[in-house]
Design an enzyme around this catalytic site. Structure first.
Site, PDB file in Angstrom:
ATOM      1  CB  THR A  36      58.734  -4.856  14.747  1.00 36.74           C
ATOM      2  OG1 THR A  36      57.791  -5.308  13.769  1.00 36.74           O
ATOM      3  CG2 THR A  36      57.986  -4.437  16.007  1.00 36.74           C
ATOM      4  NE  ARG A  63      59.749 -18.018   1.522  1.00 37.28           N
ATOM      5  CZ  ARG A  63      59.230 -18.911   0.676  1.00 37.28           C
ATOM      6  NH1 ARG A  63      59.441 -20.204   0.884  1.00 37.28           N
ATOM      7  NH2 ARG A  63      58.519 -18.519  -0.355  1.00 37.28           N
ATOM      8  CE  LYS A  65      60.815 -12.465  10.026  1.00 36.15           C
ATOM      9  NZ  LYS A  65      60.238 -11.180   9.571  1.00 36.15           N
ATOM     10  CB  THR A  66      59.899 -16.153  15.567  1.00 32.26           C
ATOM     11  OG1 THR A  66      58.890 -16.489  14.606  1.00 32.26           O
ATOM     12  CG2 THR A  66      60.157 -14.659  15.526  1.00 32.26           C
ATOM     13  CE  LYS A 136      49.056 -26.827  23.786  1.00 38.31           C
ATOM     14  NZ  LYS A 136      49.709 -27.914  23.024  1.00 38.31           N
ATOM     15  CE1 TYR A 208       9.564 -16.923  20.407  1.00 39.51           C
ATOM     16  CE2 TYR A 208       9.620 -16.795  22.804  1.00 39.51           C
ATOM     17  CZ  TYR A 208       9.075 -16.404  21.585  1.00 39.51           C
ATOM     18  OH  TYR A 208       8.048 -15.492  21.555  1.00 39.51           O
ATOM     19  CG  HIS A 270       4.846 -11.813   9.451  1.00 36.01           C
ATOM     20  ND1 HIS A 270       5.225 -12.257  10.700  1.00 36.01           N
ATOM     21  CD2 HIS A 270       3.517 -11.562   9.538  1.00 36.01           C
ATOM     22  CE1 HIS A 270       4.178 -12.289  11.499  1.00 36.01           C
ATOM     23  NE2 HIS A 270       3.126 -11.866  10.827  1.00 36.01           N
ATOM     24  N   GLY A 299       2.067  -3.931  15.144  1.00 37.95           N
ATOM     25  CA  GLY A 299       2.953  -4.987  15.626  1.00 37.95           C
ATOM     26  C   GLY A 299       4.177  -5.202  14.756  1.00 37.95           C
ATOM     27  CG  ASN A 411       6.034 -14.278  -9.007  1.00 38.34           C
ATOM     28  OD1 ASN A 411       7.076 -14.151  -9.619  1.00 38.34           O
ATOM     29  ND2 ASN A 411       5.260 -15.357  -9.140  1.00 38.34           N
ATOM     30  NE  ARG A 502      15.679 -12.666 -12.069  1.00 38.30           N
ATOM     31  CZ  ARG A 502      16.037 -13.932 -12.289  1.00 38.30           C
ATOM     32  NH1 ARG A 502      15.459 -14.626 -13.252  1.00 38.30           N
ATOM     33  NH2 ARG A 502      16.985 -14.496 -11.588  1.00 38.30           N
TER      34      ARG A 502
END
Length: 506
Positions: A36, A63, A65-66, A136, A208, A270, A299, A411, A502
């Site tokens: 970067t 592995r 660095k920071t 945080k 609701y 429905h 409806g 079915n 099916r």
């Protein structure tokens, strides 16, 4: 609080140029790692190496660095006198912004030949730690994990000199979601799919639930990339209800089954289709859909796969509908439908190749998860087991019926003619009852095709179909009594096609 120092460490560097240059112009010191840092320097920017901040080189092949007090002390310090004195005591400078995204773990493990060692090396440690620390301490640190937020944050810094509290909080929420999804991918990989985290975001409170005495909410799957009503745009009408979302999803899934080439309309009531029609025009497709069950569509919810024009809008306006879903509404169509203020108009992109999330179903104490049923059947896979052979056009019409029955609750029986359903029945406890109901609804309409979502355990459905003028039956096959149904079809002169697929839908 002015941003003075920003730590940038990115696996995906796309979009960082404008932000990094903008921060430099505002006098912000850039701190960065490895590749970067090289990328930012290639843009002509001055960058401080993390190792200069920590006074310690990168070790263990990168592995570590920071992971250092000079980084995390700067990220976690509050703007309190006590913390600031402690920073000064150890010569630690605050870090006011973190711009981080993580090693591409998910992309790595999706490769067919990936090894366990390769997967492990793509588990990011420093990145999530910085993100969580900044998240945080969001009151004092701006955390950026999504390049889509770069321009808005830079604009805020340029115009106001700071980033508002609510923006900081939302960025923190996004950051923790980012690391949670990352950890979820690791958990799923290491457990070989035995463990899975389902992360929901973007909670909206609905009026609701299914009934007025139930509370209802809608969330978005944090890693959901499917075509969804949640991502759609509502143009007019009342807020979507719990039932609107549920039924609308059923309409959308059914519509996506038929693609975007031929005008197609689906009506749902429905959560099950009550009509599906195709035509040369969208108006014709809608009329074919409506004629399937003119009573039940009242409806209901209608989904269309083409832009709604004037002629179609006039047809839609004539009946009471709760929701209309389409990729677009013409200006004139919107003006026509605006007179029915309560109708919810929803615009949603109809992709040529839709994506689907896994199917989730809550049960008491747990969740059932399965792959979405995106299995389709084409003409080459059809097997003629009884009656005369069909023309290519007749096979296409039979497949239309089979695609329809896939989205009806088992079915399930669909009775059709051409490219329109004439009788639909689903959710029955016996297949013969589903057939009776579907054929009764289709009576007198000239039905010729009957589709079933699963095999026939007896020949009774064939006999009933023959009594009602059915000429073609399409079903999966696979019953130990297939020979009874085949024999009945031969006796009645009905052509029967097996799909060997099916489509139970519970």
């Amino acid at each position: 609080m002015r941003i003075k120092r920003a730590l940038i460490s990115l696996s995906d560097k796309s979009g960082i140029e404008d932000l990094a240059k903008g921060l430099t112009e505002l006098g912000v010191e850039l701190i960065s790692t490895g590749n970067t840092k090289k990328h930012l320097e290639s843009l002509g920017l001055e960058v401080t190496a993390v190792s200069e901040v920590t006074n310690f080189p990168e070790i263990l092949g990168g592995r570590v660095k920071t992971l250092n007090p000079y980084i995390h002390g700067g990220l976690l310090a509050k703007n309190s006198e006590e913390h600031q004195q402690e920073l000064a005591k150890f010569s630690i400078k605050p870090i006011d912004m973190v711009v981080v995204n993580l090693y591409p773990f998910k992309d790595t493990v999706s490769k067919e030949d990936v090894t366990l060692d390769e997967a492990i090396e793509n588990i990011d440690i420093g990145g999530p730690t910085m993100i969580r620390a900044a998240g945080k301490n969001f009151k004092n640190v701006v955390v950026l994990t999504d390049r889509n937020d770069y321009s808005a944050v830079l604009k805020s810094l340029t115009e106001k000199g700071d980033v508002d509290f609510h923006i900081r909080k939302n960025l923190s929420l996004k950051a923790f979601t980012h690391t949670a999804l990352y950890d979820s991918a690791i958990i799923e990989y290491l457990s070989e799919g035995a463990s899975r985290n389902i992360i929901l975001e973007g909670k909206s409170t609905l009026r609701y639930g299914e009934n007025p005495h139930q509370r209802g909410y809608v969330y978005k799957l944090a890693k959901g990339e499917s075509t969804s009503l949640i991502n759609a745009v509502q143009l007019q009408g009342k807020e979507m209800s719990y039932n609107n979302y549920n039924d609308g999803n059923g309409a959308l899934e059914t519509l996506l089954e038929f693609g975007t080439n031929k005008p197609t309309v689906v009506a749902v009531k429905h959560s099950t289709p009550c009509g599906i029609g195709q035509g040369q025009t969208l108006k014709e497709a809608f009329i074919n859909c409506k004629e399937s069950d003119p009573l039940s569509i009242f409806g209901g919810i209608v989904a269309l796969n083409k832009e709604v024009d004037v002629s179609c809008a006039l047809e839609l306006k004539d009946i009471f509908l709760e929701v209309i879903i389409a990729p677009k509404f013409s200006k004139e169509a919107r003006e026509i439908l605006a007179s029915k203020k309560n109708i919810r108009l929803i615009e949603i992109e109809m992709p040529k190749e839709p994506s689907f999330s896994s199917s989730l179903k809550a049960i008491q104490g747990g969740v059932l998860i399965q792959d979405y049923d995106n299995k389709s059947v084409d003409e080459r896979e059809l097997k003629l087991v009884a009656g005369k052979d069909l023309t290519p056009e007749e096979k296409k019409q039979a497949l239309f019926a089979f695609r329809c029955v896939k989205h009806v609750k088992s079915n399930a029986i669909v009775v059709s003619s051409g490219y329109k359903t004439l009788g639909i029945s689903g959710g029955q406890t016996s297949r013969i009852d589903a057939a009776k109901q579907a054929l009764e609804r289709a009576q007198g309409k000239g039905a010729t095709i009957l589709a079933s979502d699963a095999f026939f355990p007896f020949e009774d459905v064939v006999d009933l179909a023959a009594e009602n003028g059915i000429k073609v039956i399409i079903q999966p096959g696979g019953s130990i009594n297939d020979k009874l149904s085949i024999k009945a079809c031969e006796e009645h002169g009905i052509s029967m096609l097996f799909t060997k697929v099916r489509h139970f839908k519970h």
